[in-house]
Design a protein around this motif. Structure first.
Motif, short mmCIF file in Angstrom:
data_model
loop_
_atom_site.label_atom_id
_atom_site.label_comp_id
_atom_site.label_asym_id
_atom_site.label_seq_id
_atom_site.Cartn_x
_atom_site.Cartn_y
_atom_site.Cartn_z
N ALA A 244 -24.11 -53.45 75.11
CA ALA A 244 -23.27 -54.38 75.87
C ALA A 244 -24.09 -55.29 76.78
CB ALA A 244 -22.26 -53.58 76.70
N LYS A 247 -22.65 -58.84 76.98
CA LYS A 247 -21.43 -58.90 77.79
C LYS A 247 -21.76 -58.82 79.28
CE LYS A 247 -18.53 -58.71 74.23
NZ LYS A 247 -17.64 -59.83 73.88
N ALA A 250 -23.18 -62.15 80.50
CA ALA A 250 -22.12 -63.17 80.62
C ALA A 250 -21.27 -62.94 81.87
CB ALA A 250 -21.25 -63.15 79.36
N LEU A 251 -20.95 -61.67 82.16
CA LEU A 251 -20.14 -61.37 83.34
C LEU A 251 -20.92 -61.65 84.62
CD1 LEU A 251 -17.46 -60.32 84.44
CD2 LEU A 251 -18.47 -58.01 84.44
N ARG A 254 -20.95 -65.30 85.17
CA ARG A 254 -19.62 -65.79 85.53
C ARG A 254 -19.33 -65.51 87.01
NH1 ARG A 254 -15.48 -67.62 82.67
NH2 ARG A 254 -13.34 -67.35 83.43
N ARG A 343 -18.85 -51.61 76.71
CA ARG A 343 -18.61 -52.88 76.01
C ARG A 343 -17.14 -53.28 76.08
NH1 ARG A 343 -19.85 -56.42 71.72
NH2 ARG A 343 -22.05 -55.93 71.79
N LEU A 346 -16.28 -54.35 79.78
CA LEU A 346 -16.88 -55.63 80.14
C LEU A 346 -16.19 -56.78 79.41
CD1 LEU A 346 -20.65 -54.64 80.22
CD2 LEU A 346 -19.25 -55.30 82.18
N THR A 347 -15.77 -56.54 78.17
CA THR A 347 -15.05 -57.57 77.42
C THR A 347 -13.75 -57.94 78.12
OG1 THR A 347 -16.00 -56.80 75.32
CG2 THR A 347 -13.99 -58.12 75.20
N LEU A 350 -14.48 -59.91 81.30
CA LEU A 350 -14.88 -61.28 80.99
C LEU A 350 -13.66 -62.17 80.72
CD1 LEU A 350 -18.04 -61.11 78.68
CD2 LEU A 350 -17.74 -62.50 80.74
N GLU A 351 -12.62 -61.59 80.17
CA GLU A 351 -11.41 -62.36 79.83
C GLU A 351 -10.51 -62.58 81.04
OE1 GLU A 351 -9.77 -59.90 76.82
OE2 GLU A 351 -11.10 -60.62 75.23
#
Length: 565
Positions: A244, A247, A250-251, A254, A343, A346-347, A350-351
């Protein structure tokens, strides 16, 4: 008048059924083990034969799987552990009863602490002796399972040949269900050796599960993170095991949240990323940075002894803890506990997490790293930093490295950039002798890249026998042995605590000559020539040994001005 026949029509059985009704002759319980493993996807097994396990090893001769035999069961366990970490398979570990099985315990403890999938399959005394403890069988234990129940994830027992496929498949599923870990199957010797008329095992079912986060909890987490002014992320080994890292990155971007990786989480976040606090978990500058956060997102870490700076971490903000191991949630700190695979969690975040803008986060990270660097540079430890830099220079960027419990490894936990190569050490359970056999297992899993093992001379003496394994299988492993004539870290600990040492000094064999006796190229090097000699050894195919005679010291782990040791 004829009567219509309304019963089922008699039609020839399909081919699989026909094959099941006429299994090939000469098969045993051991063949059922091998057929199940092959059907589950195993391609390589590790282990060591013993009298009670011979039925299983004879069946291995007929199985389409590779066998890597080590010289000590504990080392075979370390090799299976590393193979599982690198390949993602539950590496089968074949063991014999009693002493052979018990010798694997320390390796299985490390696999449990590090969440590495290992499928240990052991023989047992014959069925007639089970539960008695009085029959006098060779290798007999009154309750062999009891020795493993406190170490492994699950125990699976077999008492008849028909139970073998289900028991092995259930154990495989357990080993690969997050959190991964070692599992134990035991099968009596007479069942392994006895012929069976059972059909060949085909397509055994075993579907590992990944726990998904509860949506109401991730909604709260997203709200906290979205409103945080100084969020920070602690990334543990669960991020690495869940694959992950992307992910996580990316987080972090963000949220503009700085990231510190635990020693087990090294590689989860790029070392030179502007938000990377790296792995200086044993430094009060890092601990202070974490304590100033208003929200701490902990992913794939239990915040145990090492990850909490020996329990001195006292957060002022709220903690969100994501972990696939239910037992680790809030075990050490109160938190919003989210039981989930890293994973998947975290997904979801992220959304749902809004994007933050905090242009000051990289500057605060850079200032903290500079303060750590200044503190370390002020301790007169130039040799140690040169040695670690030489290892980093010599090791190809994508090569994995395996580190024993030794002073150079303790430096590496905090200060070594793994780049694209995986970093593994024995810090889960902390036993000696892990690095070299684990590196051999990794080289079996991926023979395309050279692998580095790093040991002190104390840890190396646990694994010397495996030079024979490296040579027999021609494995691409270079072993760096840092030789200081004793248990170097224990020498420091005892001097600090008692002002003197006891039982820390060791007689020094000639490690280069010892390697040569196994027909393995070996070099004795120096700090000045380490980078060149190590790079040369890593570039040469097959096994090699590099010996570095040097006394290294540990850095002080905390602020001098704090008065802490």
């Amino acid at each position: 008048m004829t009567h219509a026949h309304h019963g089922p029509e008699l039609i020839p059985p399909p081919a699989p059924t026909a094959a099941a009704l006429s299994p090939p002759p000469g098969r045993t319980g051991g063949d059922l083990v091998m057929e199940t493993l092959h059907g589950l996807g195993a391609t390589t097994v590790f282990g060591l034969p013993g009298q009670h396990a011979l039925g299983m090893f004879d069946a291995l001769r007929r199985a389409p799987m590779a066998y890597v035999g080590l010289r000590v069961e504990n080392n075979a366990g370390f090799a299976a552990d590393a193979y599982g970490r690198v390949s993602g398979e539950a590496a089968p570990l074949l063991l014999s009863t009693g002493p052979g099985a018990l010798t694997s315990l320390a390796a299985l403890q490390e696999a449990a602490a590090a969440s590495a999938p290992v499928l240990a399959i052991s023989s047992q005394i014959p069925v007639a002796g089970l539960g008695g403890g009085r029959h006098g069988y060779l290798h007999e234990l009154r309750d062999q399972q009891a020795s493993f129940r406190d170490v492994v994830k699950s125990v699976h027992t077999v008492r008849t040949a028909s139970q073998i496929p289900t028991a092995v498949a259930e154990a495989w599923q357990s080993a690969l269900t997050a959190p991964h870990g070692p599992v134990w199957v035991e099968i009596p010797a007479d069942i392994l050796s006895a012929e069976t008329s059972l059909p060949q095992v085909t397509a055994p079912d075993a579907f590992p599960e990944e726990p998904a986060p509860r949506p109401e909890l991730t909604a709260v987490a997203a709200d906290w993170l979205g409103r945080a002014e100084r969020p920070v992320i602690i990334a543990g080994g669960g991020v690495v095991r869940a694959d992950a890292a992307g992910k996580l990155t990316a987080l972090a971007e963000r949220l503009q949240a700085p990231v510190v990786t635990t020693f087990g989480g090294k590689g989860a976040f790029a070392w030179d990323h502007p938000l990377s606090l790296r792995s200086w978990m044993e430094d009060r500058h890092t601990t202070a940075f974490l304590e100033e956060a208003d929200v701490v997102l902990v992913v794939g870490s239990g915040l145990g002894e090492l990850s909490s700076h020996y329990g001195t971490f006292t957060p002022r903000g709220r903690i969100i803890q994501i972990d696939a191991d239910l037992g680790k949630l809030e075990a050490n700190y109160p938190a919003l506990g989210i039981h989930a695979d890293a994973r998947l969690a975290l997904t979801v975040l992220l959304e749902t997490v809004p994007e933050r803008t905090d242009t000051g986060a990289p500057d605060r990270v850079a200032a903290t790293l500079a303060a750590i660097r200044d503190r370390i540079d002020g301790q007169g430890l130039d040799t140690e930093q040169r040695v670690l830099a030489a290892v980093r220079e010599a090791l190809p960027d994508t090569s994995p490295s395996f580190w024993d419990m030794t002073i150079l490894a303790y430096w590496a936990w905090s200060a070594f950039d793994p780049r694209q190569g995986a970093f593994h050490s024995a810090q889960g359970a902390g036993g000696l002798g892990y690095a070299y056999p684990a590196a051999l297992g990794a080289a079996v899993a991926d023979p395309t890249r050279p692998v580095l093992a790093v040991s002190g001379d104390g840890g190396a003496l646990y694994s010397i026998a495996e030079l024979a394994t490296a040579r027999q299988h021609d494995l691409n492993v270079t072993w760096l042995i840092v030789d200081d004539g004793g248990y170097g870290i224990l020498r420091e600990y005892m001097n600090d605590a008692f002002g003197t040492t006891t039982a820390t000094e060791l007689s020094r064999p000639d490690y280069a000559a010892l390697a040569a006796a196994f027909h393995i190229p070996a070099t004795t090097t120096s700090v000045e020539h380490l980078a060149t000699d190590l790079a040369k050894a890593l570039a040469a195919p097959g096994p090699s040994v590099v010996v570095l005679p040097v006394h290294l010291r540990m850095f002080a782990a905390t602020h001098e001005e704090s008065g802490e040791a």
